[in-house]
Design an enzyme around this catalytic site. Structure first.
Site, PDB file in Angstrom:
ATOM      1  N   SER A  29     -18.213  -8.018  -3.838  1.00 58.59           N
ATOM      2  CA  SER A  29     -19.321  -7.012  -3.053  1.00 58.59           C
ATOM      3  C   SER A  29     -18.998  -7.846  -1.089  1.00 58.59           C
ATOM      4  O   SER A  29     -18.772  -8.794  -1.253  1.00 58.59           O
ATOM      5  CB  SER A  29     -20.620  -7.347  -3.117  1.00 58.59           C
ATOM      6  N   HIS A  45     -25.379  -4.913  -9.987  1.00 62.36           N
ATOM      7  CA  HIS A  45     -25.694  -5.070  -8.603  1.00 62.36           C
ATOM      8  C   HIS A  45     -25.464  -4.145  -8.070  1.00 62.36           C
ATOM      9  O   HIS A  45     -26.381  -4.015  -7.030  1.00 62.36           O
ATOM     10  CB  HIS A  45     -24.353  -6.114  -8.308  1.00 62.36           C
ATOM     11  N   ASN A  46     -24.692  -2.703  -8.181  1.00 64.76           N
ATOM     12  CA  ASN A  46     -24.424  -1.547  -7.427  1.00 64.76           C
ATOM     13  C   ASN A  46     -25.679  -1.177  -7.786  1.00 64.76           C
ATOM     14  O   ASN A  46     -26.318  -0.384  -6.936  1.00 64.76           O
ATOM     15  CB  ASN A  46     -23.016  -1.179  -7.848  1.00 64.76           C
ATOM     16  N   GLU A  96     -28.540  -2.053  -6.014  1.00 65.68           N
ATOM     17  CA  GLU A  96     -28.016  -1.924  -4.249  1.00 65.68           C
ATOM     18  C   GLU A  96     -29.246  -0.422  -4.683  1.00 65.68           C
ATOM     19  O   GLU A  96     -29.464   0.122  -3.047  1.00 65.68           O
ATOM     20  CB  GLU A  96     -26.623  -2.269  -4.539  1.00 65.68           C
ATOM     21  N   TYR A  97     -28.089   0.614  -5.058  1.00 64.06           N
ATOM     22  CA  TYR A  97     -29.391   1.858  -5.527  1.00 64.06           C
ATOM     23  C   TYR A  97     -30.536   2.406  -5.251  1.00 64.06           C
ATOM     24  O   TYR A  97     -31.612   2.433  -4.155  1.00 64.06           O
ATOM     25  CB  TYR A  97     -28.872   2.360  -6.680  1.00 64.06           C
ATOM     26  N   ASP A 119       0.783  -1.414  -0.011  1.00 61.29           N
ATOM     27  CA  ASP A 119       0.167  -0.009   0.088  1.00 61.29           C
ATOM     28  C   ASP A 119       0.870   1.153  -0.489  1.00 61.29           C
ATOM     29  O   ASP A 119       2.083   1.045   0.470  1.00 61.29           O
ATOM     30  CB  ASP A 119      -1.098   0.363   1.108  1.00 61.29           C
ATOM     31  N   ASN A 175     -13.585  -1.196  -7.772  1.00 61.23           N
ATOM     32  CA  ASN A 175     -15.379  -0.969  -8.524  1.00 61.23           C
ATOM     33  C   ASN A 175     -14.720  -0.317  -9.591  1.00 61.23           C
ATOM     34  O   ASN A 175     -14.977   1.056 -10.329  1.00 61.23           O
ATOM     35  CB  ASN A 175     -16.629  -0.417  -7.421  1.00 61.23           C
ATOM     36  N   LYS A 199     -21.028  -6.718 -11.241  1.00 61.33           N
ATOM     37  CA  LYS A 199     -20.871  -6.015 -10.663  1.00 61.33           C
ATOM     38  C   LYS A 199     -21.544  -4.635 -10.195  1.00 61.33           C
ATOM     39  O   LYS A 199     -21.904  -4.020  -9.740  1.00 61.33           O
ATOM     40  CB  LYS A 199     -19.638  -5.249  -9.548  1.00 61.33           C
TER      41      LYS A 199
HETATM   42  N1  LIG Z   1     -14.901  -0.198   0.879  1.00 60.27           N
HETATM   43  C1  LIG Z   1     -16.099  -0.992   0.037  1.00 60.27           C
HETATM   44  O1  LIG Z   1     -17.537  -1.822   0.249  1.00 60.27           O
HETATM   45  C2  LIG Z   1     -16.549  -1.447  -1.191  1.00 60.27           C
HETATM   46  C3  LIG Z   1     -17.121  -3.032  -1.862  1.00 60.27           C
HETATM   47  C4  LIG Z   1     -16.304  -3.520  -2.297  1.00 60.27           C
HETATM   48  C5  LIG Z   1     -15.635  -3.348  -4.029  1.00 60.27           C
HETATM   49  N2  LIG Z   1     -14.664  -1.562  -3.285  1.00 60.27           N
HETATM   50  C6  LIG Z   1     -13.611  -0.761  -4.683  1.00 60.27           C
HETATM   51  O2  LIG Z   1     -12.454  -1.360  -3.778  1.00 60.27           O
HETATM   52  C7  LIG Z   1     -11.493  -1.110  -4.549  1.00 60.27           C
HETATM   53  C8  LIG Z   1     -10.435  -0.565  -2.696  1.00 60.27           C
HETATM   54  O3  LIG Z   1     -11.726   0.543  -1.555  1.00 60.27           O
HETATM   55  P1  LIG Z   1     -11.701   0.716  -0.299  1.00 60.27           P
HETATM   56  O4  LIG Z   1     -12.715   0.312   0.476  1.00 60.27           O
HETATM   57  O5  LIG Z   1     -10.694  -0.610   0.668  1.00 60.27           O
HETATM   58  O6  LIG Z   1     -11.055   2.274  -0.759  1.00 60.27           O
HETATM   59  P2  LIG Z   1      -9.809   2.634   1.341  1.00 60.27           P
HETATM   60  O7  LIG Z   1      -9.934   4.150   0.855  1.00 60.27           O
HETATM   61  O8  LIG Z   1     -10.186   2.277   2.182  1.00 60.27           O
HETATM   62  O9  LIG Z   1      -8.203   2.223   0.730  1.00 60.27           O
HETATM   63  C9  LIG Z   1      -7.728   1.771  -0.657  1.00 60.27           C
HETATM   64  C10 LIG Z   1      -5.763   2.080  -0.097  1.00 60.27           C
HETATM   65  O10 LIG Z   1      -5.297   2.059  -1.221  1.00 60.27           O
HETATM   66  C11 LIG Z   1      -4.482   2.350  -1.358  1.00 60.27           C
HETATM   67  N3  LIG Z   1      -3.539   3.463  -2.694  1.00 60.27           N
HETATM   68  C12 LIG Z   1      -4.944   4.640  -2.962  1.00 60.27           C
HETATM   69  N4  LIG Z   1      -3.342   4.638  -4.856  1.00 60.27           N
HETATM   70  C13 LIG Z   1      -2.657   3.753  -3.997  1.00 60.27           C
HETATM   71  C14 LIG Z   1      -1.486   2.895  -5.159  1.00 60.27           C
HETATM   72  N5  LIG Z   1      -1.433   3.731  -6.228  1.00 60.27           N
HETATM   73  N6  LIG Z   1      -0.389   2.272  -4.887  1.00 60.27           N
HETATM   74  C15 LIG Z   1      -1.305   1.629  -3.844  1.00 60.27           C
HETATM   75  N7  LIG Z   1      -1.514   2.100  -2.875  1.00 60.27           N
HETATM   76  C16 LIG Z   1      -2.979   2.770  -3.013  1.00 60.27           C
HETATM   77  C17 LIG Z   1      -4.443   3.544  -0.218  1.00 60.27           C
HETATM   78  O11 LIG Z   1      -3.679   4.171   0.155  1.00 60.27           O
HETATM   79  C18 LIG Z   1      -5.633   2.323   0.065  1.00 60.27           C
HETATM   80  O12 LIG Z   1      -4.863   2.140   1.475  1.00 60.27           O
HETATM   81  C19 LIG Z   1     -11.775   0.357  -4.669  1.00 60.27           C
HETATM   82  O13 LIG Z   1     -11.646  -0.368  -6.062  1.00 60.27           O
HETATM   83  C20 LIG Z   1     -13.684   0.077  -4.193  1.00 60.27           C
HETATM   84  O14 LIG Z   1     -14.366   1.299  -5.300  1.00 60.27           O
HETATM   85  C21 LIG Z   1     -15.298  -0.664  -2.402  1.00 60.27           C
HETATM   86  O1  LIG Z   2     -21.610  -4.885  -3.245  1.00 63.46           O
HETATM   87  C1  LIG Z   2     -20.553  -3.818  -1.977  1.00 63.46           C
HETATM   88  O2  LIG Z   2     -19.984  -4.425  -1.622  1.00 63.46           O
HETATM   89  C2  LIG Z   2     -21.196  -2.231  -2.426  1.00 63.46           C
HETATM   90  O3  LIG Z   2     -21.508  -1.886  -3.467  1.00 63.46           O
HETATM   91  C3  LIG Z   2     -19.997  -1.320  -2.404  1.00 63.46           C
HETATM   92  O4  LIG Z   2     -18.661  -1.869  -3.945  1.00 63.46           O
HETATM   93  C4  LIG Z   2     -19.357   0.000  -1.928  1.00 63.46           C
HETATM   94  O5  LIG Z   2     -19.770   0.234  -0.577  1.00 63.46           O
HETATM   95  C5  LIG Z   2     -19.894   1.080  -3.104  1.00 63.46           C
HETATM   96  O6  LIG Z   2     -18.573   1.406  -4.387  1.00 63.46           O
HETATM   97  C6  LIG Z   2     -20.619   2.274  -2.897  1.00 63.46           C
HETATM   98  O7  LIG Z   2     -20.969   2.030  -3.995  1.00 63.46           O
HETATM   99  P1  LIG Z   2     -21.503   4.039  -3.565  1.00 63.46           P
HETATM  100  O8  LIG Z   2     -20.108   5.023  -3.193  1.00 63.46           O
HETATM  101  O9  LIG Z   2     -21.544   4.522  -5.373  1.00 63.46           O
HETATM  102  O10 LIG Z   2     -22.531   3.951  -3.452  1.00 63.46           O
END
Ligand SMILES: NC(=O)c1ccc[n+]([C@@H]2O[C@H](COP(=O)([O-])OP(=O)(O)OC[C@H]3O[C@@H](n4cnc5c(N)ncnc54)[C@H](O)[C@@H]3O)[C@@H](O)[C@H]2O)c1
Ligand SMILES: O=C(O)[C@H](O)[C@@H](O)[C@H](O)[C@H](O)COP(=O)(O)O
Length: 292
Positions: A112, A167-168, A171-172, A30, A86, A164
Protein backbone atom coordinates in the site's frame (compact mmCIF):
# COMPACT_ATOMS: atom_id res chain seq x y z
CA UNK A 1 21.34 -7.99 -1.53
CA UNK A 2 20.24 -8.46 -5.15
CA UNK A 3 16.64 -8.36 -6.30
CA UNK A 4 14.99 -9.07 -9.63
CA UNK A 5 11.94 -6.83 -10.09
CA UNK A 6 9.34 -7.53 -12.78
CA UNK A 7 6.97 -4.65 -13.62
CA UNK A 8 8.34 -1.10 -13.49
CA UNK A 9 5.16 0.95 -13.77
CA UNK A 10 3.72 3.41 -11.23
CA UNK A 11 4.61 1.08 -8.38
CA UNK A 12 7.58 -0.99 -9.51
CA UNK A 13 9.49 1.98 -10.94
CA UNK A 14 9.50 3.84 -7.62
CA UNK A 15 10.08 0.66 -5.63
CA UNK A 16 13.23 0.00 -7.68
CA UNK A 17 14.44 3.47 -6.78
CA UNK A 18 13.64 3.14 -3.05
CA UNK A 19 15.37 -0.25 -2.82
CA UNK A 20 18.43 1.09 -4.63
CA UNK A 21 18.56 4.08 -2.27
CA UNK A 22 18.79 1.56 0.60
CA UNK A 23 21.96 0.17 -0.98
CA UNK A 24 20.65 -2.98 -2.68
CA UNK A 25 21.12 -4.01 -6.30
CA UNK A 26 17.92 -4.15 -8.35
CA UNK A 27 17.69 -5.54 -11.86
CA UNK A 28 14.35 -4.60 -13.38
CA UNK A 29 12.43 -6.16 -16.24
CA UNK A 30 9.33 -4.68 -17.86
CA UNK A 31 7.76 -5.62 -21.15
CA UNK A 32 8.09 -1.93 -21.98
CA UNK A 33 11.78 -1.71 -22.99
CA UNK A 34 11.94 2.02 -22.14
CA UNK A 35 11.59 1.14 -18.44
CA UNK A 36 13.63 -2.05 -18.27
CA UNK A 37 17.24 -2.80 -17.29
CA UNK A 38 17.17 -6.11 -19.18
CA UNK A 39 15.33 -7.37 -22.24
CA UNK A 40 13.73 -10.55 -20.93
CA UNK A 41 12.90 -12.52 -17.82
CA UNK A 42 15.51 -15.02 -18.91
CA UNK A 43 18.20 -12.33 -18.95
CA UNK A 44 17.03 -11.06 -15.56
CA UNK A 45 17.28 -14.51 -13.98
CA UNK A 46 20.67 -15.06 -15.64
CA UNK A 47 22.09 -11.89 -14.11
CA UNK A 48 21.07 -12.67 -10.52
CA UNK A 49 23.32 -14.68 -8.21
CA UNK A 50 21.57 -17.53 -6.37
CA UNK A 51 19.66 -17.97 -4.22
CA UNK A 52 17.60 -15.49 -6.21
CA UNK A 53 14.66 -13.36 -5.09
CA UNK A 54 12.34 -12.10 -7.85
CA UNK A 55 9.57 -9.63 -6.97
CA UNK A 56 6.58 -9.53 -9.37
CA UNK A 57 4.80 -6.14 -9.57
CA UNK A 58 2.62 -6.44 -12.67
CA UNK A 59 -1.20 -6.23 -13.00
CA UNK A 60 -3.03 -8.96 -11.08
CA UNK A 61 -4.55 -11.83 -13.07
CA UNK A 62 -3.21 -12.91 -16.46
CA UNK A 63 0.02 -10.85 -16.38
CA UNK A 64 0.95 -12.12 -12.90
CA UNK A 65 0.03 -15.70 -13.83
CA UNK A 66 2.14 -15.74 -17.02
CA UNK A 67 5.10 -14.16 -15.19
CA UNK A 68 4.95 -16.77 -12.42
CA UNK A 69 4.58 -19.58 -15.00
CA UNK A 70 7.69 -18.34 -16.78
CA UNK A 71 9.66 -17.89 -13.55
CA UNK A 72 8.76 -21.45 -12.52
CA UNK A 73 10.66 -22.63 -15.62
CA UNK A 74 13.63 -20.26 -15.22
CA UNK A 75 14.41 -20.27 -11.47
CA UNK A 76 16.18 -22.95 -9.40
CA UNK A 77 15.40 -24.74 -6.14
CA UNK A 78 15.94 -22.40 -3.18
CA UNK A 79 14.97 -19.27 -5.14
CA UNK A 80 11.97 -17.17 -4.03
CA UNK A 81 9.17 -15.43 -5.92
CA UNK A 82 7.31 -12.55 -4.24
CA UNK A 83 3.97 -11.45 -5.68
CA UNK A 84 3.58 -7.80 -4.67
CA UNK A 85 0.65 -6.98 -6.97
CA UNK A 86 -2.97 -6.76 -5.88
CA UNK A 87 -3.59 -10.43 -6.62
CA UNK A 88 -6.65 -12.17 -5.28
CA UNK A 89 -5.56 -14.06 -2.17
CA UNK A 90 -7.08 -17.30 -3.47
CA UNK A 91 -4.47 -17.32 -6.27
CA UNK A 92 -1.60 -17.45 -3.78
CA UNK A 93 -1.95 -21.06 -2.73
CA UNK A 94 -2.02 -22.13 -6.41
CA UNK A 95 1.11 -20.09 -7.12
CA UNK A 96 2.88 -21.46 -4.03
CA UNK A 97 2.07 -25.04 -5.09
CA UNK A 98 3.14 -24.48 -8.70
CA UNK A 99 6.50 -23.08 -7.54
CA UNK A 100 6.98 -25.58 -4.69
CA UNK A 101 6.80 -28.38 -7.28
CA UNK A 102 10.14 -26.99 -8.55
CA UNK A 103 11.58 -26.31 -5.08
CA UNK A 104 10.97 -22.54 -5.43
CA UNK A 105 9.58 -20.62 -2.47
CA UNK A 106 6.68 -18.14 -2.63
CA UNK A 107 5.72 -15.11 -0.55
CA UNK A 108 2.61 -13.00 -1.21
CA UNK A 109 2.85 -9.34 -0.29
CA UNK A 110 0.11 -6.72 -0.24
CA UNK A 111 1.64 -3.31 -0.86
CA UNK A 112 0.00 0.00 0.00
CA UNK A 113 1.11 3.57 -0.55
CA UNK A 114 0.58 4.22 -4.25
CA UNK A 115 2.66 6.81 -6.03
CA UNK A 116 3.71 8.35 -2.70
CA UNK A 117 5.61 5.25 -1.62
CA UNK A 118 8.99 6.37 -2.92
CA UNK A 119 9.17 9.10 -0.28
CA UNK A 120 6.75 7.79 2.40
CA UNK A 121 7.64 4.12 2.18
CA UNK A 122 5.32 1.26 1.30
CA UNK A 123 3.12 -0.46 3.86
CA UNK A 124 3.66 -4.21 3.48
CA UNK A 125 1.50 -7.18 4.48
CA UNK A 126 3.14 -10.49 3.66
CA UNK A 127 2.26 -14.15 3.93
CA UNK A 128 4.37 -17.29 3.71
CA UNK A 129 6.77 -19.58 5.55
CA UNK A 130 9.13 -17.83 7.98
CA UNK A 131 12.12 -19.28 6.13
CA UNK A 132 11.04 -17.73 2.81
CA UNK A 133 10.05 -14.42 4.43
CA UNK A 134 13.51 -14.21 6.05
CA UNK A 135 15.17 -14.33 2.61
CA UNK A 136 13.16 -11.28 1.49
CA UNK A 137 13.42 -9.37 4.79
CA UNK A 138 16.17 -6.92 3.68
CA UNK A 139 13.93 -5.84 0.79
CA UNK A 140 10.89 -5.49 3.05
CA UNK A 141 13.02 -3.36 5.38
CA UNK A 142 14.09 -1.13 2.46
CA UNK A 143 10.53 -0.63 1.23
CA UNK A 144 8.63 -0.16 4.49
CA UNK A 145 8.00 3.26 6.00
CA UNK A 146 10.45 4.46 8.61
CA UNK A 147 9.24 3.91 12.14
CA UNK A 148 7.84 1.12 14.22
CA UNK A 149 4.87 0.11 12.11
CA UNK A 150 4.09 -0.31 8.41
CA UNK A 151 4.91 -3.96 7.81
CA UNK A 152 3.59 -7.26 9.06
CA UNK A 153 4.09 -10.97 8.53
CA UNK A 154 0.34 -11.58 8.51
CA UNK A 155 0.40 -15.39 8.41
CA UNK A 156 0.72 -18.24 5.96
CA UNK A 157 0.64 -17.99 2.16
CA UNK A 158 -2.39 -15.88 1.14
CA UNK A 159 -2.55 -13.94 4.41
CA UNK A 160 -0.70 -10.95 2.98
CA UNK A 161 -3.09 -10.49 0.09
CA UNK A 162 -6.07 -11.22 2.33
CA UNK A 163 -4.96 -8.44 4.70
CA UNK A 164 -4.41 -6.07 1.73
CA UNK A 165 -7.86 -6.94 0.37
CA UNK A 166 -9.52 -6.03 3.68
CA UNK A 167 -7.38 -2.85 3.81
CA UNK A 168 -8.77 -1.89 0.42
CA UNK A 169 -12.33 -2.71 1.49
CA UNK A 170 -11.85 -0.27 4.37
CA UNK A 171 -10.35 2.22 1.90
CA UNK A 172 -13.54 2.02 -0.21
CA UNK A 173 -15.79 2.71 2.78
CA UNK A 174 -13.65 5.55 4.16
CA UNK A 175 -13.52 7.25 0.76
CA UNK A 176 -17.29 6.84 0.39
CA UNK A 177 -17.89 8.44 3.81
CA UNK A 178 -15.72 11.48 2.99
CA UNK A 179 -17.40 11.74 -0.42
CA UNK A 180 -20.92 11.65 1.04
CA UNK A 181 -20.09 14.23 3.70
CA UNK A 182 -18.53 16.47 1.06
CA UNK A 183 -21.61 16.28 -1.18
CA UNK A 184 -23.93 17.18 1.69
CA UNK A 185 -21.76 20.15 2.71
CA UNK A 186 -21.68 21.36 -0.92
CA UNK A 187 -25.48 21.11 -1.14
CA UNK A 188 -26.46 23.50 1.65
CA UNK A 189 -26.31 27.29 1.48
CA UNK A 190 -25.30 27.74 5.12
CA UNK A 191 -21.77 26.36 4.62
CA UNK A 192 -19.93 28.87 2.47
CA UNK A 193 -16.48 27.25 2.17
CA UNK A 194 -16.54 23.47 2.12
CA UNK A 195 -12.87 23.17 1.22
CA UNK A 196 -11.91 25.10 4.37
CA UNK A 197 -14.13 22.85 6.47
CA UNK A 198 -12.27 19.84 5.07
CA UNK A 199 -8.94 21.57 5.63
CA UNK A 200 -9.82 22.38 9.24
CA UNK A 201 -10.63 18.73 9.90
CA UNK A 202 -7.02 17.78 9.20
CA UNK A 203 -6.02 18.60 12.76
CA UNK A 204 -7.65 17.71 16.04
CA UNK A 205 -10.69 15.90 14.67
CA UNK A 206 -11.69 12.30 15.15
CA UNK A 207 -11.78 11.84 11.35
CA UNK A 208 -8.35 13.24 10.40
CA UNK A 209 -6.48 10.85 8.11
CA UNK A 210 -4.20 10.63 5.08
CA UNK A 211 -7.26 10.17 2.85
CA UNK A 212 -8.64 13.43 4.25
CA UNK A 213 -5.31 15.14 3.49
CA UNK A 214 -5.55 13.81 -0.08
CA UNK A 215 -9.14 15.09 -0.34
CA UNK A 216 -7.87 18.55 0.58
CA UNK A 217 -5.13 18.22 -2.07
CA UNK A 218 -7.81 17.35 -4.65
CA UNK A 219 -9.98 20.32 -3.61
CA UNK A 220 -6.95 22.62 -3.82
CA UNK A 221 -6.52 21.50 -7.43
CA UNK A 222 -10.22 21.84 -8.33
CA UNK A 223 -12.28 23.44 -5.54
CA UNK A 224 -15.66 21.95 -6.48
CA UNK A 225 -14.30 19.00 -8.52
CA UNK A 226 -15.98 20.57 -11.55
CA UNK A 227 -13.42 19.15 -13.95
CA UNK A 228 -14.20 15.55 -13.00
CA UNK A 229 -17.05 13.26 -13.97
CA UNK A 230 -18.62 11.28 -11.13
CA UNK A 231 -17.39 7.91 -12.36
CA UNK A 232 -15.31 5.45 -10.31
CA UNK A 233 -13.70 2.22 -11.48
CA UNK A 234 -12.76 -0.67 -9.24
CA UNK A 235 -9.99 -3.18 -9.73
CA UNK A 236 -11.37 -6.14 -7.76
CA UNK A 237 -10.32 -5.78 -4.14
CA UNK A 238 -13.71 -4.44 -3.01
CA UNK A 239 -15.59 -7.23 -4.78
CA UNK A 240 -13.33 -9.88 -3.25
CA UNK A 241 -13.83 -8.37 0.21
CA UNK A 242 -17.60 -8.60 -0.18
CA UNK A 243 -17.29 -12.17 -1.50
CA UNK A 244 -15.15 -13.14 1.50
CA UNK A 245 -17.74 -11.56 3.79
CA UNK A 246 -20.46 -13.69 2.22
CA UNK A 247 -18.30 -16.85 2.48
CA UNK A 248 -17.76 -16.16 6.17
CA UNK A 249 -21.23 -14.74 6.95
CA UNK A 250 -19.72 -11.50 8.21
CA UNK A 251 -21.92 -8.43 7.74
CA UNK A 252 -20.08 -5.64 5.85
CA UNK A 253 -22.81 -3.08 5.12
CA UNK A 254 -20.54 -0.03 4.76
CA UNK A 255 -17.96 -1.68 2.48
CA UNK A 256 -20.67 -3.31 0.36
CA UNK A 257 -22.56 -0.03 -0.03
CA UNK A 258 -19.36 1.75 -1.08
CA UNK A 259 -18.70 -0.88 -3.76
CA UNK A 260 -22.26 -0.59 -5.05
CA UNK A 261 -21.97 3.21 -5.10
CA UNK A 262 -19.13 2.81 -7.62
CA UNK A 263 -21.32 0.57 -9.80
CA UNK A 264 -24.07 3.22 -9.68
CA UNK A 265 -21.52 5.85 -10.76
CA UNK A 266 -21.12 4.09 -14.10
CA UNK A 267 -24.77 4.42 -15.10
CA UNK A 268 -26.00 7.46 -17.02
CA UNK A 269 -29.51 6.54 -15.98
CA UNK A 270 -30.71 4.05 -13.37
CA UNK A 271 -32.71 1.10 -14.73
CA UNK A 272 -33.81 0.12 -11.22
CA UNK A 273 -35.06 3.64 -10.48
CA UNK A 274 -37.12 3.47 -13.66
CA UNK A 275 -38.80 0.41 -12.15
CA UNK A 276 -39.31 2.22 -8.84
CA UNK A 277 -40.86 5.16 -10.68
CA UNK A 278 -43.04 2.83 -12.77
CA UNK A 279 -44.29 0.94 -9.69
CA UNK A 280 -45.08 4.15 -7.74
CA UNK A 281 -47.00 5.27 -10.79
CA UNK A 282 -48.83 1.93 -11.06
CA UNK A 283 -49.95 1.71 -7.44
CA UNK A 284 -50.28 5.35 -6.48
CA UNK A 285 -50.61 7.30 -9.69
CA UNK A 286 -47.47 9.20 -8.70
CA UNK A 287 -45.95 11.36 -11.40
CA UNK A 288 -43.06 10.07 -13.49
CA UNK A 289 -40.54 11.97 -15.55
CA UNK A 290 -40.11 11.14 -19.24
CA UNK A 291 -36.79 10.69 -20.93
CA UNK A 292 -35.55 13.86 -22.56
N1 LIG B 1 -1.02 1.97 -8.31
C1 LIG B 1 -1.24 1.71 -7.02
O1 LIG B 1 -1.61 2.59 -6.24
C2 LIG B 1 -1.01 0.32 -6.49
C3 LIG B 1 -0.82 0.16 -5.11
C4 LIG B 1 -0.57 -1.12 -4.59
C5 LIG B 1 -0.51 -2.20 -5.44
N2 LIG B 1 -0.72 -2.02 -6.78
C6 LIG B 1 -0.60 -3.21 -7.62
O2 LIG B 1 0.74 -3.25 -8.13
C7 LIG B 1 0.76 -3.84 -9.42
C8 LIG B 1 1.35 -2.85 -10.41
O3 LIG B 1 0.56 -1.69 -10.37
P1 LIG B 1 1.01 -0.33 -11.10
O4 LIG B 1 0.11 0.72 -10.54
O5 LIG B 1 2.47 -0.17 -11.04
O6 LIG B 1 0.57 -0.65 -12.58
P2 LIG B 1 1.14 0.01 -13.93
O7 LIG B 1 0.12 -0.30 -14.97
O8 LIG B 1 1.55 1.41 -13.70
O9 LIG B 1 2.48 -0.83 -14.22
C9 LIG B 1 2.47 -2.18 -14.55
C10 LIG B 1 3.75 -2.45 -15.33
O10 LIG B 1 3.81 -3.85 -15.58
C11 LIG B 1 4.27 -4.01 -16.91
N3 LIG B 1 3.83 -5.33 -17.35
C12 LIG B 1 2.56 -5.74 -17.60
N4 LIG B 1 2.55 -7.03 -17.93
C13 LIG B 1 3.83 -7.45 -17.90
C14 LIG B 1 4.46 -8.68 -18.15
N5 LIG B 1 3.75 -9.76 -18.48
N6 LIG B 1 5.80 -8.75 -18.03
C15 LIG B 1 6.53 -7.65 -17.69
N7 LIG B 1 5.98 -6.46 -17.43
C16 LIG B 1 4.65 -6.36 -17.53
C17 LIG B 1 3.68 -2.87 -17.71
O11 LIG B 1 4.42 -2.61 -18.89
C18 LIG B 1 3.78 -1.73 -16.68
O12 LIG B 1 4.98 -1.00 -16.79
C19 LIG B 1 -0.70 -4.21 -9.73
O13 LIG B 1 -0.93 -5.55 -9.34
C20 LIG B 1 -1.49 -3.26 -8.85
O14 LIG B 1 -2.77 -3.73 -8.54
C21 LIG B 1 -0.94 -0.79 -7.33
O1 LIG C 1 -3.34 0.78 -0.77
C1 LIG C 1 -3.11 1.28 -1.87
O2 LIG C 1 -2.02 1.73 -2.21
C2 LIG C 1 -4.24 1.32 -2.86
O3 LIG C 1 -5.37 0.69 -2.36
C3 LIG C 1 -3.84 0.63 -4.12
O4 LIG C 1 -3.81 -0.76 -3.89
C4 LIG C 1 -4.60 0.96 -5.37
O5 LIG C 1 -4.68 2.31 -5.63
C5 LIG C 1 -5.87 0.19 -5.52
O6 LIG C 1 -5.54 -0.80 -6.46
C6 LIG C 1 -7.07 0.92 -6.04
O7 LIG C 1 -8.10 -0.02 -6.02
P1 LIG C 1 -9.46 0.20 -6.77
O8 LIG C 1 -9.09 0.34 -8.24
O9 LIG C 1 -10.23 -1.05 -6.52
O10 LIG C 1 -10.06 1.44 -6.23
Amino acid sequence: MELGLVGLGKMGGNMRERIRRAGHTVIGYDRNPDLADVHSLEELVGKLKGPRVVWVMVPAGAATQSTIDELAELLSPGDIVVDGGNSRWTDDEKHAEELAAKGIGFVDCGVSGGVWGLENGYALMYGGDAENVAKVQPIFDALKPEGEFGSVHAGKVGAGHFAKMVHNGIEYAMMQAYAEGWELLEKVDSVTDVREVFRSWQEGTVIRSWLLDLAVNALDEDEHLERLRGFAQDSGEGRWTVEAAIDNAVPLPAITASLFARFASRQDDSPQMKMIAALRNQFGGHAVESKK
